[in-house]
Design a protein around this motif. Sequence first.
Motif, PDB file in Angstrom:
ATOM      1  N   VAL A   1       3.448  -0.418  -2.772  1.00 15.59           N
ATOM      2  CA  VAL A   1       2.064  -0.859  -2.906  1.00 15.59           C
ATOM      3  C   VAL A   1       2.113  -2.268  -3.478  1.00 15.59           C
ATOM      4  O   VAL A   1       2.634  -2.491  -4.574  1.00 15.59           O
ATOM      5  N   ASP A   2       1.580  -3.213  -2.741  1.00 14.86           N
ATOM      6  CA  ASP A   2       1.689  -4.614  -3.131  1.00 14.86           C
ATOM      7  C   ASP A   2       0.506  -5.110  -3.949  1.00 14.86           C
ATOM      8  O   ASP A   2       0.643  -6.055  -4.731  1.00 14.86           O
ATOM      9  N   GLY A   3      -0.661  -4.480  -3.737  1.00 18.40           N
ATOM     10  CA  GLY A   3      -1.855  -4.932  -4.438  1.00 18.40           C
ATOM     11  C   GLY A   3      -2.774  -3.775  -4.780  1.00 18.40           C
ATOM     12  O   GLY A   3      -2.758  -2.733  -4.118  1.00 18.40           O
ATOM     13  N   VAL A   4      -3.573  -3.967  -5.829  1.00 17.76           N
ATOM     14  CA  VAL A   4      -4.601  -3.001  -6.213  1.00 17.76           C
ATOM     15  C   VAL A   4      -5.925  -3.747  -6.339  1.00 17.76           C
ATOM     16  O   VAL A   4      -6.008  -4.778  -7.027  1.00 17.76           O
ATOM     17  N   TRP A   5      -6.933  -3.235  -5.651  1.00 14.34           N
ATOM     18  CA  TRP A   5      -8.288  -3.802  -5.699  1.00 14.34           C
ATOM     19  C   TRP A   5      -9.214  -2.747  -6.293  1.00 14.34           C
ATOM     20  O   TRP A   5      -9.147  -1.575  -5.918  1.00 14.34           O
ATOM     21  N   MET A   6     -10.062  -3.163  -7.229  1.00  8.20           N
ATOM     22  CA  MET A   6     -10.991  -2.226  -7.863  1.00  8.20           C
ATOM     23  C   MET A   6     -12.409  -2.757  -7.740  1.00  8.20           C
ATOM     24  O   MET A   6     -12.642  -3.969  -7.838  1.00  8.20           O
ATOM     25  N   ASP A   7     -13.387  -1.847  -7.543  1.00  7.67           N
ATOM     26  CA  ASP A   7     -14.779  -2.291  -7.520  1.00  7.67           C
ATOM     27  C   ASP A   7     -15.403  -2.257  -8.906  1.00  7.67           C
ATOM     28  O   ASP A   7     -16.566  -2.603  -9.086  1.00  7.67           O
TER      29      ASP A   7
ATOM     30  N   GLY B   1       0.503  -8.130   6.261  1.00  8.73           N
ATOM     31  CA  GLY B   1       1.208  -6.871   6.379  1.00  8.73           C
ATOM     32  C   GLY B   1       1.401  -6.138   5.065  1.00  8.73           C
ATOM     33  O   GLY B   1       1.786  -4.960   5.055  1.00  8.73           O
ATOM     34  N   ASP B   2       1.129  -6.802   3.936  1.00  9.35           N
ATOM     35  CA  ASP B   2       1.229  -6.135   2.637  1.00  9.35           C
ATOM     36  C   ASP B   2       0.144  -5.065   2.509  1.00  9.35           C
ATOM     37  O   ASP B   2      -0.893  -5.119   3.176  1.00  9.35           O
ATOM     38  N   LYS B   3       0.401  -4.119   1.602  1.00  4.41           N
ATOM     39  CA  LYS B   3      -0.503  -2.985   1.442  1.00  4.41           C
ATOM     40  C   LYS B   3      -1.276  -3.082   0.130  1.00  4.41           C
ATOM     41  O   LYS B   3      -0.688  -3.311  -0.935  1.00  4.41           O
ATOM     42  N   VAL B   4      -2.591  -2.878   0.219  1.00  4.31           N
ATOM     43  CA  VAL B   4      -3.474  -2.864  -0.944  1.00  4.31           C
ATOM     44  C   VAL B   4      -4.142  -1.499  -1.038  1.00  4.31           C
ATOM     45  O   VAL B   4      -4.669  -0.988  -0.050  1.00  4.31           O
ATOM     46  N   ILE B   5      -4.111  -0.908  -2.220  1.00  8.15           N
ATOM     47  CA  ILE B   5      -4.885   0.299  -2.498  1.00  8.15           C
ATOM     48  C   ILE B   5      -6.187  -0.132  -3.157  1.00  8.15           C
ATOM     49  O   ILE B   5      -6.186  -0.839  -4.170  1.00  8.15           O
TER      50      ILE B   5
END
Length: 393
Positions: A268-274, A210-214
């Motif tokens: 915002v709980d997490g940040v993912w980058m490519d 349920g946490d949110k990742v951008i």
Amino acid sequence: MKRHATRRVFAAAAALTLLAACGSDTDDASSDDGQEWYVQADFDEQNEQRDATFEGDPATPWLQYIDGEMTDTAAFASAGAKKVCFANASVSNPWRQTGFLTMQQQLVVLQEQGAISEMETRDAQDDDNTQIADIDYFISEGNCDAFIISPNSTAAITPAVERACETGKPVVVFDRGVETDCATTFIHPIGGYAWGIDTAEFLVDNLEEGDKVIALRILPGVDVLETRWAAAEKIFEDNGIETEDHFTGGDPAEIKKIMSDALVQGDVDGVWMDAGDGAVAAIEAFEDAGADYPVMTGEDEMSFLRKWEETGLTGLAPVYSNFQWRTPLLAVQMIFAGQPVPAEWVLPQTPITEDQRAEFLEANEGLPDGHYAKFGGEDLPGFPQVWIDRKVG
């Protein structure tokens, strides 16, 4: 076994060279795109390769490879220093600049050893037509003993690579793939799915359902970036992580705006980058908002490693091994010695974890923010000053 060259991927930082082609709507989310790129067989293959046993000495990862089909190079064996002709896509971003500096210093060593006489380099400046002309020039006028090609794009450069193969001279393709198996060897790290798996699993392990990742993505349509997100998106969905992805154009100001807007809307709980370029801007958005730092994945660019240490956030630095720029010249040396080389030379691709961060910060102390920690050139002449001065050419 036939190699699936069409499935192989572009180097992540190399994808930055395509930013000029990115449209003006880079902030639009595109959460459905990943499913168009997801190929289960490729996901499974690269997932297995993450745990593969690599042949060779771990102290020289640029010479390691996954055991597989080998190319017999006995027909190329000959004495004397050889001329190498290098058709490079570009040196238009820090990842490629770091790699080319390392390649140049590896060349110095091989020249001193009498293995290579010179390397004539042509820079396509991110243009397919220029690179095609460069390769054709090398074929007709370059007096080349071997060709090294880092393709600007996959399909467009394939016919030119095939023409180089038709000369009967060794052809080494690295960094990005082409749609032919004719090269003597194709050198690359594991790939985009492996990056996506490493990063998404890390976030899942440190977040709750349920946490949110951008997700901050550079641009659409580039294989290695799309497969990174395709793999990560599947893992997030399977584990109940809410995601929202945005194309940023690699622009720090756009990254900061996206993150600031997201934080206004809620946690915002997490940040993912490519790719890690712009990671500092994302972190600064949390600081400006007075929000808790997220769980975050960036890259092994020094700017992210330093900010990660400064903030103490929970992070991971995935890697698209920059040390691969050493391997093509060493492959040429092996080929002219008649030594077999991997037909597909898959290099290690291992993220930097928190307990390893200090080691890489110390090893790269004094190097600029645009430098990449796993460049693998510490033992080469000119270290560290060559990489500090950044004189590419």
